[in-house]
Design an enzyme around this catalytic site. Structure first.
Site, short mmCIF file in Angstrom:
data_model
loop_
_atom_site.label_atom_id
_atom_site.label_comp_id
_atom_site.label_asym_id
_atom_site.label_seq_id
_atom_site.Cartn_x
_atom_site.Cartn_y
_atom_site.Cartn_z
CB CYS A 136 -0.96 2.78 -12.61
SG CYS A 136 -0.13 4.37 -12.79
CG HIS A 194 -0.40 3.56 -8.10
ND1 HIS A 194 -0.35 2.83 -9.26
CD2 HIS A 194 -1.29 2.91 -7.30
CE1 HIS A 194 -1.15 1.79 -9.17
NE2 HIS A 194 -1.74 1.81 -8.00
CG ASP A 217 -4.63 -0.17 -7.46
OD1 ASP A 217 -4.59 -0.20 -8.70
OD2 ASP A 217 -3.68 0.24 -6.77
#
Length: 226
Positions: A136, A194, A217
């Site tokens: 991530c 995250h 994202d």
């Protein structure tokens, strides 16, 4: 810097930080031990042609080149295209392939990356095949570089004790049998942390109250729009 632009930020300090700064810190770890990792964005290091090629390789461009090019002045649209292209999950020559478990010995361990420039240039050198591997914070770091390079103010956001709700009921569901034993039937999950991006632009489609930081994202989790 132009007040009529959809990505205009009036605060000069924020322009310096979210458009011009080539160095940053990404927060990772867990809620009890937060680690600060240095990251080199390098958005001015001869990357513009790579970023423009990224737009031309996208499925959006391949499906309708004229429509795609006509919408490249819209940061909402560009953000969606770039978020798709940062990962290689759509067979679209995306930049990074994600891996979260198992051995990394045949390619780069995600924890060893410390900047975007080497990743983007390796992607070009390898004829636009996904670089292995990302997680991530790597996806977010590279996406920040590309969006800043294209003139869209962008920052990273880290969230600890992060949750992934797959059935959209806004809860994390855990299942147990009558004896209290955990049943491995739920697909919701929780992570130590995250990292994603936010980009600054106005939202004429939603109204003035929604202007400002918009969530993007690039980490591949679920399919978007099919």
């Amino acid at each position: 810097w132009f007040a009529g632009d959809d990505v205009y930020i009036s605060n000069e300090n924020e322009r310096q930080e979210y458009v011009l700064n080539e160095n940053g810190i990404i927060f990772v770890g867990n809620a009890r031990y937060i680690e600060a990792r240095a990251w080199y964005y390098g958005q001015f290091q001869d990357l513009l042609n790579i970023c423009l090629t990224m737009l031309d390789l996208s499925l959006y461009y391949r499906q309708d080149p004229a429509m795609d090019v006509s919408r490249r002045g819209d940061p909402k649209y560009v953000g969606r295209v770039i978020s798709s292209m940062i990962n290689g999950n759509d067979n679209d020559n995306g930049v990074l392939l994600g891996k979260w478990q198992g051995s990394f010995h045949s390619h780069e361990n995600p924890s060893r990356w410390d900047g975007s420039v080497v990743i983007l240039k390796k992607w070009r050198q390898d004829n636009y095949r996904p670089v292995q591997y990302g997680q991530c914070w790597v996806f977010a770091g590279v996406m920040c570089t590309v969006l800043r390079c294209l003139g869209i103010p962008t920052r990273l956001v880290s969230n600890f004790n992060s949750a992934h709700d797959v059935d959209r009921n806004l809860s994390i569901d855990k299942y147990y049998d009558s004896s209290g034993r955990s049943l491995n039937i739920g697909k919701d999950s929780t992570w130590d942390y995250h990292v994603w991006n936010e980009s600054w632009f106005i939202r004429p489609d939603l109204g003035r109250s929604y202007n400002g930081w918009q969530v993007l994202d690039a980490t591949p989790q679920e399919q978007s729009k099919g």
